[in-house]
Design an enzyme around this catalytic site. Structure first.
Site, PDB file in Angstrom:
ATOM      1  N   SER A 162      -5.532   3.319   4.565  1.00  0.00           N
ATOM      2  CA  SER A 162      -5.172   2.388   3.494  1.00  0.00           C
ATOM      3  C   SER A 162      -6.377   1.629   2.950  1.00  0.00           C
ATOM      4  O   SER A 162      -6.303   0.425   2.694  1.00  0.00           O
ATOM      5  CB  SER A 162      -4.108   1.401   4.001  1.00  0.00           C
ATOM      6  OG  SER A 162      -3.215   1.068   2.978  1.00  0.00           O
ATOM      7  N   LYS A 180       3.134   6.628   5.212  1.00  0.00           N
ATOM      8  CA  LYS A 180       2.271   5.605   4.596  1.00  0.00           C
ATOM      9  C   LYS A 180       2.796   4.229   4.994  1.00  0.00           C
ATOM     10  O   LYS A 180       4.000   3.982   4.975  1.00  0.00           O
ATOM     11  CB  LYS A 180       2.244   5.734   3.066  1.00  0.00           C
ATOM     12  CG  LYS A 180       1.212   4.815   2.413  1.00  0.00           C
ATOM     13  CD  LYS A 180      -0.205   5.268   2.729  1.00  0.00           C
ATOM     14  CE  LYS A 180      -1.234   4.186   2.411  1.00  0.00           C
ATOM     15  NZ  LYS A 180      -1.253   3.096   3.420  1.00  0.00           N
ATOM     16  N   LYS A 195      -0.274   3.674  -2.633  1.00  0.00           N
ATOM     17  CA  LYS A 195      -1.325   4.695  -2.495  1.00  0.00           C
ATOM     18  C   LYS A 195      -0.759   6.111  -2.392  1.00  0.00           C
ATOM     19  O   LYS A 195      -1.490   7.081  -2.608  1.00  0.00           O
ATOM     20  CB  LYS A 195      -2.211   4.374  -1.292  1.00  0.00           C
ATOM     21  CG  LYS A 195      -3.018   3.085  -1.437  1.00  0.00           C
ATOM     22  CD  LYS A 195      -3.917   2.857  -0.223  1.00  0.00           C
ATOM     23  CE  LYS A 195      -4.769   1.616  -0.359  1.00  0.00           C
ATOM     24  NZ  LYS A 195      -4.024   0.370  -0.198  1.00  0.00           N
ATOM     25  N   SER A 216       0.790  -1.237   0.000  1.00  0.00           N
ATOM     26  CA  SER A 216       0.000   0.000   0.000  1.00  0.00           C
ATOM     27  C   SER A 216       0.817   1.280   0.000  1.00  0.00           C
ATOM     28  O   SER A 216       0.241   2.378   0.004  1.00  0.00           O
ATOM     29  CB  SER A 216      -0.955   0.009   1.200  1.00  0.00           C
ATOM     30  OG  SER A 216      -2.005  -0.905   0.993  1.00  0.00           O
TER      31      SER A 216
END
Length: 375
Positions: free
Chosen positions: A204, A309, A150, A147
């Site tokens: 997420s 993140k 993203k 992820s």
């Protein structure tokens, strides 16, 4: 004569009663109709015998009912025991099956040691202002990034200046068929583009991220093309994207490339704000859904995080990228393929303590290069 007959009948009925009672105890689930046929065959020749037969029948029925109840209970207990046994066997089989190895584990990257004993097989820490590399460990290895994808998804959406209040509806196309991951955003849920961005970057949310790419002008393929074009434009030579969520292990990059992405993304105010938001609520129909940040460090008051993140799929291991200020220095931190659930956060703490310790002695800290790493 009649007396002897009554005595014989009475003895016969007693024997029959014992036989029936024994049958009921041995086979408590016997059919009631069978018991009735046994009783009918021995019709009473007298009122006394009839009375005794009725009492015996009642006793037999009572014994049968009493015997039936434990039998039913035993059946339920047996069923429950069987179910528990099945669950234990399934758990045992799951324990025997080895966990799926990450790409880093298969490549032997965890065998590379480093002075800080980091649990991530790939690590890179760079001073954002001076570009000095403080820590490097397998930083050129190209691995799945989960992820962390993203972050690029959010960058493309933000820089496109699309209306953030435009409603976007989750469709079946947004449902994960790659990993079968769950989502609280059911098909038919409508949120604004801004809300989808918030959930994708902060918690997420896979369906939110996929919907952002799917509804981009030109569609999903055009969006993925822009992700790759942006990567090349900012110098991410080792990076490739195939979709906007990170569920695919074909989304791959290196720590060097990801540090470049973090530096660019940190310059975007929307990405800074949404990625470091501790929690967020969205109204879905009559319900209000509470979402939390996947990075617990954002709620820690001792951390000053400007952008972050997290990411995880089995092929990538636990991943984390951050921009944070430590001991007066703005640092970009990349941790990939961490083996434990919380070890990526532990690695961040180890780096922080190392930097703070070096600063307390008036130095900037020696450069940490893992044995076998790239400096």
């Amino acid at each position: 004569m009649h007396h002897r007959l009554r005595t014989a009948v009475s003895r016969a009925l007693s024997v029959i009663s014992l036989v029936v009672i024994s049958s009921a105890l041995v086979a408590p689930a016997a059919d009631a109709a069978e018991r009735k046929r046994v009783t009918v065959k021995k019709a009473a020749p007298s009122a006394t015998a009839a009375t005794k037969k009725t009492a015996d029948t009642r006793r037999v029925a009572a014994v049968s009912r009493t015997a039936d109840r434990p039998a039913k209970g035993r059946t339920r207990v047996a069923a429950q025991a069987s179910e528990r046994s099945s669950k234990v066997q399934a758990a045992s089989r799951a324990a025997i099956v080895p966990a799926k190895l990450s790409f880093g584990q298969m490549a032997g990257l965890h065998e590379v040691s480093d002075p800080l004993d980091l649990k991530s097989s790939v690590a890179l820490v760079i001073d954002q202002d001076t570009h000095e590399v403080l820590i490097s460990k397998n930083d050129h290895a190209v691995l799945p990034i989960a992820s962390l994808t993203k972050l690029m998804t959010g960058l493309i959406i933000s820089q496109a200046h699309l209306p953030m209040d435009e409603p976007i509806t989750i469709t079946q196309d947004d449902v994960d068929t790659e990993k079968g991951s769950r989502s609280r955003l059911s098909v038919g849920t409508t949120l604004t583009r801004g809300e989808m961005m918030h959930l994708a970057l902060m918690s997420s949310e896979n369906r939110a991220a996929h919907a952002l790419g799917r509804t981009y002008p030109g569609g999903l393929s055009a969006f993925v093309g822009l992700m790759n074009a942006k990567a090349r434009a900012i110098g991410m030579a080792d990076t490739r994207y195939v979709e906007p969520t990170g569920l695919s292990s074909q989304n791959q990059s290196s720590a060097r490339d990801l540090a470049t992405l973090v530096n660019v993304a940190h310059g975007d105010p929307m990405l800074r704000e949404l990625s470091t938001s501790p929690s967020y609520e969205v109204a879905v129909g009559r319900k209000t859904l509470q979402y939390n940040n996947t990075n617990g460090l954002v709620k820690n008051p001792t951390w000053d995080i400007g952008l972050q993140k997290t990411g995880y799929i089995s092929e990538a291991g636990r991943c984390l990228v951050m921009q944070a200020e430590i001991a007066g220095r703005k640092l970009i931190m990349v941790f990939l393929d961490s083996a434990g659930k919380f070890s990526r956060l532990g690695d961040a703490e180890r780096v922080r303590h190392w930097v703070e310790s070096a600063s307390s002695f008036g130095g900037s800290g020696s450069k940490v290069v893992a044995k076998g790493g790239h400096g």
